[in-house]
Design an enzyme around this catalytic site. Structure first.
Site, PDB file in Angstrom:
ATOM      1  CB  SER A  12      -0.927  -0.059   1.214  1.00 55.35           C
ATOM      2  OG  SER A  12      -1.894   0.957   1.154  1.00 55.35           O
ATOM      3  CG  HIS A  39      -4.289  -0.867  -0.651  1.00 58.74           C
ATOM      4  ND1 HIS A  39      -3.973  -0.781   0.669  1.00 58.74           N
ATOM      5  CD2 HIS A  39      -4.850  -2.092  -0.821  1.00 58.74           C
ATOM      6  CE1 HIS A  39      -4.335  -1.904   1.290  1.00 58.74           C
ATOM      7  NE2 HIS A  39      -4.858  -2.715   0.398  1.00 58.74           N
ATOM      8  CG  ASP A 133      -5.779  -5.483   2.626  1.00 58.77           C
ATOM      9  OD1 ASP A 133      -6.226  -6.592   2.975  1.00 58.77           O
ATOM     10  OD2 ASP A 133      -5.843  -5.060   1.455  1.00 58.77           O
TER      11      ASP A 133
END
Lengths: 189, 275
Positions: A12, A39, A133
């Site tokens: 991310s 992401h 995540d």
């Protein structure tokens, strides 16, 4: 590790330079498929695949279509605004269900699916990021006998995501980006 | 740490079989990876720790089944999702469709209606809405009930406005709806030509002939075999030279029907029937 069929990389915020370095560190030929879940924004035109391709030294990097068959020595980038899952017959299924950890694609979704489809022949790598995540996904990878690697939070631009994964996974291997790169070379056998 | 809930491939097949036998919904040809994930999600929400508990509830409780179907099917949608797609519709497809005196468009798998409302707005701006009939179908009656009300969560409108502008829209987007508490209600005049009806792509047949069929991000939940069957259904539902619009990552390449279509836009996945 022998018999690796798939390497999944999740990242991310702050992960793009590390992803690029890892892709560049891949051996010139490798007998496994690579999945990259980042992401990203949705509903904007993205050239992430082009960016990664231009830095990937001749690697084939692309966003797969639904039901595409997985081929070794190829890098699959999870498309914007879809979750990416793997079927038992080693084809790709895309999914447009609710975001997980505010993310679609979600790293957990892909890691859990890879754990199910590849069990012990999967390696999952979680990089820098600012949410939770990937932690559950790595747990699934380990439960199915795969290898879970987390970027050393001290080397991550955003340490929250790798730290959350380490807290959740006692069996995760914590490595610096350089060590992850050299580990990828040992998968070539 | 919570105990992970899991359903094996064999148990999943038993659940699919039970649902088909007892309620007539056929998930037999749904792609297994996402179906399995959604069944596990339902089990988590319902507190079913084992596949046995799930099967017990499904067998004995019709209300549980209704909830299960609603939760199992993916009901996520956006207005003007993938603005590039709507731009292409505006610039390439609608000018061609303008030559028909009466237009029929099918939104297959319309969920709660956001895409068909977007289409109605496009048609309005192209001066075509009054001679168009939009058929919006879904297998989930709860979705259709919601879609008929024309209600969209207000919190999403900022994003939809941005999508609309990126799609080439130049009107004031807020002129298309009325904000009321947490909801935006799409004005009736943009919904009056929409017919909402249940239709199950896995089991139901051709019901009309259309100049444009939109089925975006629905086929991804099906396996290759069912995708092929649905593609034949679409092919048989299209008027000569009719258009077919799929999701950005859905390709006709893997389908048996690929020879029956020309590619209009390879990026936003618009196809046109050759015959």
């Amino acid at each position: 590790m022998t018999g690796c069929r798939v390497v999944a990389i999740g990242g991310s915020a702050g992960s793009i330079p590390v992803v690029t370095a890892l892709l560049q560190a891949l051996p010139t030929s490798f007998p496994f498929a690579v999945f990259v879940v980042l992401h990203r924004l949705k509903n904007v035109t993205s050239s992430m695949d082009t960016i990664l391709t231009s830095k990937g030294r001749g690697l084939v990097i692309g966003e797969p279509d639904d039901k595409e068959a997985i081929v070794a020595h190829r890098v699959y980038l999870a498309p914007q605004n879809y979750h990416l899952l793997i079927e038992a017959d080693r084809t790709i299924s895309l999914d447009y269900s609710e975001p997980v950890h505010y993310s679609r694609p979600s790293i957990d979704v892909t890691f859990e699916s890879i754990a199910m489809a590849y069990a012990g022949s999967a390696v999952a790598i979680l990089l820098s990021g600012a949410n939770q995540d990937g932690a559950d996904g790595l747990l699934a990878i380990v439960r199915q006998g795969g290898v879970a690697i987390v970027q050393d939070p001290a080397t991550a631009e955003y340490p929250v995501m790798p730290q959350a994964a380490i807290n959740r996974n006692k069996n995760a291997v914590v490595l610096t980006p350089e060590h992850i790169a050299s580990f990828l070379h040992t998968l070539n056998d | 740490m919570t105990v992970p809930i899991y359903i094996s491939a064999e148990d999943l097949e038993e659940v699919v079989h039970l649902v088909r036998r007892q309620y007539g919904y056929d998930f037999g040809d749904y792609a297994r990876a996402s179906l399995q994930r959604r069944v596990i999600r339902c089990m988590q929400k319902a507190g079913c720790l084992t596949a046995f508990e799930l099967k017990y509830q499904l067998t004995n409780d019709e209300r549980f089944f209704a909830w299960f179907i609603e939760s199992l099917t993916v009901n996520v949608t956006e207005m003007f999702r993938d603005p590039a797609f709507y731009k292409e519709l505006r610039n390439t497809v609608l000018p061609k469709l303008a030559s028909y005196p009466i237009l029929k468009i099918w939104h297959a798998g319309c969920s709660t209606g956001e895409e068909v409302f977007s289409m109605a707005i496009l048609l309005h701006e192209a001066g075509l809405l009054n001679r168009t009939r939009l058929y919006a179908t879904d297998l989930n009656p709860a979705n259709l009930e919601r879609a008929r009300q024309g209600i969209v969560p207000l919190q999403n409108m900022k994003e939809y406005t941005s999508n609309y502008i990126q799609s080439g829209g130049t009107n004031d987007f807020s002129s298309y709806y009325t904000a009321r508490y947490e909801n935006a209600i799409i004005h009736k005049e943009y919904r009056k030509n929409i017919v909402f009806a249940t239709h199950n792509l896995a089991t139901d047949q051709v019901f009309n002939e259309f100049q444009l069929v939109c089925c975006r991000n629905v086929l991804i939940y099906f396996n290759r075999e069912l995708q092929n069957r649905v593609m034949t259904l679409f092919s048989n539902s299209l008027a000569p030279l009719g258009y077919l619009a799929l999701g950005m990552k859905e390709s006709l390449l893997f389908s048996e029907a690929r020879d029956q279509f020309d590619v209009v836009s390879p990026v936003v996945r618009i196809y046109r029937s050759k015959t």
